[in-house]
Design a protein around this motif. Structure first.
Motif, PDB file in Angstrom:
ATOM      1  N   LEU A 103      52.184  16.935  72.434  1.00 34.50           N
ATOM      2  CA  LEU A 103      53.624  16.725  72.424  1.00 34.50           C
ATOM      3  C   LEU A 103      54.309  17.582  71.368  1.00 34.50           C
ATOM      4  CD1 LEU A 103      53.751  12.847  72.890  1.00 34.50           C
ATOM      5  CD2 LEU A 103      54.667  14.547  74.477  1.00 34.50           C
ATOM      6  N   PHE A 104      53.656  17.764  70.209  1.00 32.77           N
ATOM      7  CA  PHE A 104      54.297  18.486  69.121  1.00 32.77           C
ATOM      8  C   PHE A 104      53.952  19.976  69.106  1.00 32.77           C
ATOM      9  CE2 PHE A 104      54.762  14.160  67.464  1.00 32.77           C
ATOM     10  CZ  PHE A 104      56.080  14.195  67.050  1.00 32.77           C
ATOM     11  N   ASN A 105      52.722  20.351  69.480  1.00 32.04           N
ATOM     12  CA  ASN A 105      52.421  21.779  69.420  1.00 32.04           C
ATOM     13  C   ASN A 105      53.170  22.557  70.490  1.00 32.04           C
ATOM     14  OD1 ASN A 105      50.944  21.551  71.833  1.00 32.04           O
ATOM     15  ND2 ASN A 105      48.963  21.831  70.861  1.00 32.04           N
ATOM     16  N   ASP A 106      53.629  21.851  71.502  1.00 32.70           N
ATOM     17  CA  ASP A 106      54.444  22.484  72.529  1.00 32.70           C
ATOM     18  C   ASP A 106      55.753  23.002  71.935  1.00 32.70           C
ATOM     19  OD1 ASP A 106      55.420  22.985  75.278  1.00 32.70           O
ATOM     20  OD2 ASP A 106      56.784  21.358  74.784  1.00 32.70           O
ATOM     21  N   GLY A 107      56.437  22.157  71.170  1.00 30.57           N
ATOM     22  CA  GLY A 107      57.684  22.580  70.531  1.00 30.57           C
ATOM     23  C   GLY A 107      57.463  23.660  69.491  1.00 30.57           C
ATOM     24  N   VAL A 108      56.413  23.501  68.679  1.00 33.30           N
ATOM     25  CA  VAL A 108      56.096  24.505  67.652  1.00 33.30           C
ATOM     26  C   VAL A 108      55.735  25.832  68.309  1.00 33.30           C
ATOM     27  CG1 VAL A 108      54.486  25.111  65.809  1.00 33.30           C
ATOM     28  CG2 VAL A 108      55.373  22.779  65.961  1.00 33.30           C
ATOM     29  N   GLY A 109      54.891  25.773  69.338  1.00 38.96           N
ATOM     30  CA  GLY A 109      54.485  26.986  70.025  1.00 38.96           C
ATOM     31  C   GLY A 109      55.662  27.705  70.658  1.00 38.96           C
ATOM     32  N   TYR A 110      56.617  26.941  71.186  1.00 31.84           N
ATOM     33  CA  TYR A 110      57.799  27.535  71.800  1.00 31.84           C
ATOM     34  C   TYR A 110      58.618  28.307  70.769  1.00 31.84           C
ATOM     35  CZ  TYR A 110      62.049  27.810  74.685  1.00 31.84           C
ATOM     36  OH  TYR A 110      63.139  28.245  75.395  1.00 31.84           O
ATOM     37  N   VAL A 111      58.755  27.728  69.570  1.00 31.97           N
ATOM     38  CA  VAL A 111      59.494  28.412  68.508  1.00 31.97           C
ATOM     39  C   VAL A 111      58.765  29.689  68.089  1.00 31.97           C
ATOM     40  CG1 VAL A 111      60.352  28.221  66.141  1.00 31.97           C
ATOM     41  CG2 VAL A 111      60.560  26.279  67.691  1.00 31.97           C
ATOM     42  N   VAL A 112      57.440  29.606  67.919  1.00 30.88           N
ATOM     43  CA  VAL A 112      56.655  30.792  67.559  1.00 30.88           C
ATOM     44  C   VAL A 112      56.789  31.864  68.647  1.00 30.88           C
ATOM     45  CG1 VAL A 112      54.318  31.665  67.148  1.00 30.88           C
ATOM     46  CG2 VAL A 112      55.019  29.475  66.154  1.00 30.88           C
ATOM     47  N   SER A 115      65.261  23.192  68.525  1.00 32.32           N
ATOM     48  CA  SER A 115      64.162  23.003  69.474  1.00 32.32           C
ATOM     49  C   SER A 115      64.410  21.803  70.379  1.00 32.32           C
ATOM     50  CB  SER A 115      62.839  22.824  68.725  1.00 32.32           C
ATOM     51  OG  SER A 115      61.799  22.554  69.637  1.00 32.32           O
ATOM     52  N   ALA A 116      64.710  22.080  71.632  1.00 35.53           N
ATOM     53  CA  ALA A 116      64.928  21.005  72.604  1.00 35.53           C
ATOM     54  C   ALA A 116      63.653  20.218  72.886  1.00 35.53           C
ATOM     55  CB  ALA A 116      65.521  21.580  73.892  1.00 35.53           C
ATOM     56  N   PRO A 117      62.469  20.862  72.996  1.00 35.58           N
ATOM     57  CA  PRO A 117      61.246  20.071  73.197  1.00 35.58           C
ATOM     58  C   PRO A 117      60.980  19.083  72.065  1.00 35.58           C
ATOM     59  CG  PRO A 117      60.847  22.351  73.802  1.00 35.58           C
ATOM     60  CD  PRO A 117      62.200  22.310  73.163  1.00 35.58           C
ATOM     61  N   ILE A 118      61.150  19.526  70.813  1.00 29.98           N
ATOM     62  CA  ILE A 118      60.911  18.615  69.685  1.00 29.98           C
ATOM     63  C   ILE A 118      61.938  17.493  69.689  1.00 29.98           C
ATOM     64  CG2 ILE A 118      60.951  18.442  67.156  1.00 29.98           C
ATOM     65  CD1 ILE A 118      59.669  21.201  67.049  1.00 29.98           C
ATOM     66  N   MET A 119      63.197  17.801  70.026  1.00 31.28           N
ATOM     67  CA  MET A 119      64.209  16.759  70.145  1.00 31.28           C
ATOM     68  C   MET A 119      63.799  15.703  71.156  1.00 31.28           C
ATOM     69  SD  MET A 119      66.783  15.181  71.904  1.00 31.28           S
ATOM     70  CE  MET A 119      66.503  16.150  73.393  1.00 31.28           C
ATOM     71  N   ALA A 120      63.309  16.142  72.321  1.00 32.63           N
ATOM     72  CA  ALA A 120      62.937  15.197  73.379  1.00 32.63           C
ATOM     73  C   ALA A 120      61.777  14.312  72.939  1.00 32.63           C
ATOM     74  CB  ALA A 120      62.569  15.958  74.652  1.00 32.63           C
TER      75      ALA A 120
END
Length: 414
Positions: free
Chosen positions: A168-177, A257-262
Motif C-alpha cells: 500500500l505504501f511503496n506504491d505511493g513512494v515508487g510513484y513519486v520516485v 501524492s494521490a495514492p498515499i492520500m487514498a
C-alpha cells in the motif's frame, strides 16, 4: 466509441471471462479473468496472422487504445482500489509491523530501483537514467494484485500485514520516485518543459509524499467527524465514496501524492471511523459496498491487463532483454526485502521464511503497466513497456498462483 460504450464492453467482457473461469478454469477470480483475456488476445493475434484480411486485431487494438489504460487506472480506478484495500487493513497490526514496512517501502524501493536500473541498462544498452525509470516503475509491489492474491494464500497474519502494508505504501513512494526520474530522464514530469534540478527533487519528493499523507489524514478526519454525528448508512457509504473519489482528485490538483492520500484516508476510516463513528449496520454496509467495488474493479483491471498485449511492439532485441528483466525484478525484490530485514536484525527477530515469502509475494501489477504507458515517446518506450508487461504477467501467473503452495512448503521446511 463513447466512454460509456467502452465501459459497457469492459464490464461485459469481465463478466463473461469471470463466468468462464468459474465454470472451467476455477482459478482465483482475478487471475482467471486475466488468463482468459490473455488467451483470447493471443488467439485474435493468431487469427490475424493467418487471415490478415479480417483485420480483427486492428479492431481490438483500437478498442484497447480507446480504453486509455494508463489514464483510467492512475486518474480514476487507483484511488478507489487503494482506499478499498486500506479500509480492511488493521491499523494495530500495521503498527506492529511499522518499522519493516517503512524501511521496505522507502529504502527497499530505492535499492530495487538502483539494482534493476543498472542491470537493465547493462542488459538492454539503455542510458542509465532511462533504465532507472524502468527500475522505479517495476520496483513497487502492486496492492491490487497483492491484496487479491493474499486472500487465497493462507499465510499467517503478521506476514500478510507486512506484505499488504508495504504494497500500500511503496506504491505511493515508487510513484513519486518514478515522477522524479522521469523528469530527470525526459524533462517533462508534471508537465514541466525541462528536467528539474536534483536539489529540487528532494523538495518535490517531500511535498508529494508528506503532502499526500497530511491531506489523507485531514480529509479522513473531516469525514470521520461528520460520520460520528449521524446514523444513516446510505449517506455514510456515500461519504466514504466521496472521500475516495474527491480526495484523490483533490490530491492530483494539489500535486501531492494521490495514492498515499487514498491509503492514509482508507486506514483512518477503516480503523478509527469503523470503531468510533459507525454503527454495526453501517459497518456491514460499508464493508459490503467496498468489497463489491474492489471485486468489480479488480475484475475489470485484470481483464484490461490481459488485453494490453495489443499495445506491445515486439522486436528482435527483446528476446534476451525480456527474460533478463524478469530475473532482475526478482533479484531486485530480494534485495529490497533482505537488506531492510538485515538492518533490523539487532532490534527485532524475524522468522526465516519472511525474506523468501515476501520476495515471492511481491507481485507487480497494472500500476507498473500504466506508468510504462505514461512515459513520453522515445526509442526506449516500446522495450520498457514490453519488459514491464512480461514481468507483470510472470508475477501474477507464476508467483501469484504458487504463493500459497510455496508458503506451505516453507512451513514444512522450517
Amino acid at each position: 466509441m463513447t466512454p460509456l460504450q467502452i465501459a459497457s464492453v469492459i464490464l461485459v467482457l469481465s463478466a463473461a471471462s469471470g463466468s468462464i473461469n468459474y465454470f472451467l478454469l476455477k482459478l482465483p477470480a482475478s487471475i482467471g479473468i486475466m488468463v482468459i483475456a490473455l488467451l483470447g488476445s493471443v488467439a485474435i493475434l493468431g487469427v490475424d496472422h493467418y487471415a490478415p484480411g479480417l483485420q480483427l486485431a486492428d479492431q481490438v487494438r483500437e478498442l484497447v487504445a480507446s480504453m486509455e489504460f494508463s489514464t483510467s487506472l492512475l486518474d480514476a480506478m487507483l484511488g478507489l482500489l487503494l482506499f478499498a484495500g486500506a479500509l480492511h487493513v488493521s491499523l494495530e497490526d500495521l503498527k506492529r509491523e511499522a518499522l519493516p514496512v517503512f524501511l521496505m517501502a522507502t529504502l527497499g524501493v530505492a535499492i530495487s530501483t538502483i539494482f534493476i536500473g543498472v542491470g537493465f541498462s547493462w542488459a538492454s544498452g539503455a542510458p542509465l537514467l532511462i533504465a532507472l525509470v524502468f527500475g522505479a516503475l517495476i520496483s513497487p509491489t502492486d496492492p491490487v494484485a497483492v491484496l487479491g492474491i493474499l486472500q487465497d494464500a493462507g499465510i499467517r497474519q503478521s506476514l500478510e500485514t507486512k506484505i499488504a502494508g508495504e504494497s500500500l505504501f511503496n506504491d505511493g513512494v515508487g510513484y513519486v520516485v518514478f515522477l522524479l526520474l522521469t523528469s530527470l530522464a525526459f524533462g517533462n514530469a508534471h508537465g514541466h518543459g525541462q528536467a528539474i534540478e536534483l536539489a529540487d527533487a528532494v523538495t518535490l519528493f517531500l511535498r508529494e509524499a508528506v503532502g499526500g499523507a497530511v491531506l489523507g489524514m485531514a480529509l479522513g478526519w473531516g469525514v470521520f467527524q461528520i460520520m460520528r454525528r449521524m446514523n444513516e448508512y446510505p449517506l455514510e457509504v456515500m461519504l466514504t465514496l466521496a472521500l475516495a473519489f474527491g480526495g484523490y482528485e483533490l490530491a492530483l490538483a494539489l500535486e501531492v501524492s494521490a495514492p498515499i492520500m487514498a491509503v492514509v484516508a482508507g486506514l483512518m476510516i477503516g480503523n478509527v471511523g469503523r470503531r468510533d463513528a459507525m454503527s454495526e449496520e453501517t459497518r456491514t454496509y460499508v464493508d459490503g459496498f467496498w468489497r463489491l467495488i474492489d471485486e468489480i474493479l479488480n475484475a475489470t483491471l485484470f481483464l484490461m491487463i490481459g488485453m494490453e498485449i495489443f499495445q506491445l511492439s515486439p522486436s528482435a532485441n527483446m528476446a534476451a532483454v525480456l527474460p533478463a528483466a524478469v530475473v532482475l525484478a526478482l533479484l531486485g525484490r530480494l534485495l529490497s526485502v533482505a537488506l531492510p530485514i538485515l538492518l533490523l536484525r539487532p532490534f527485532r527477530h524475524e522468522s526465516r521464511d519472511v525474506v523468501p515469502l515476501m520476495t515471492w509475494g511481491g507481485l507487480k501489477g497494472g500500476i507498473s503497466i500504466a506508468l510504462a504507458l505514461s512515459l513520453p515517446e522515445s526509442e526506449w518506450k516500446a522495450l520498457i513497456l514490453a519488459a514491464t508487461y512480461v514481468v507483470v504477467v510472470f508475477a501474477i501467473l507464476v508467483q501469484g498462483l504458487t504463493l500459497g503452495r510455496f508458503a506451505r512448503w516453507l512451513n514444512r521446511k522450517t
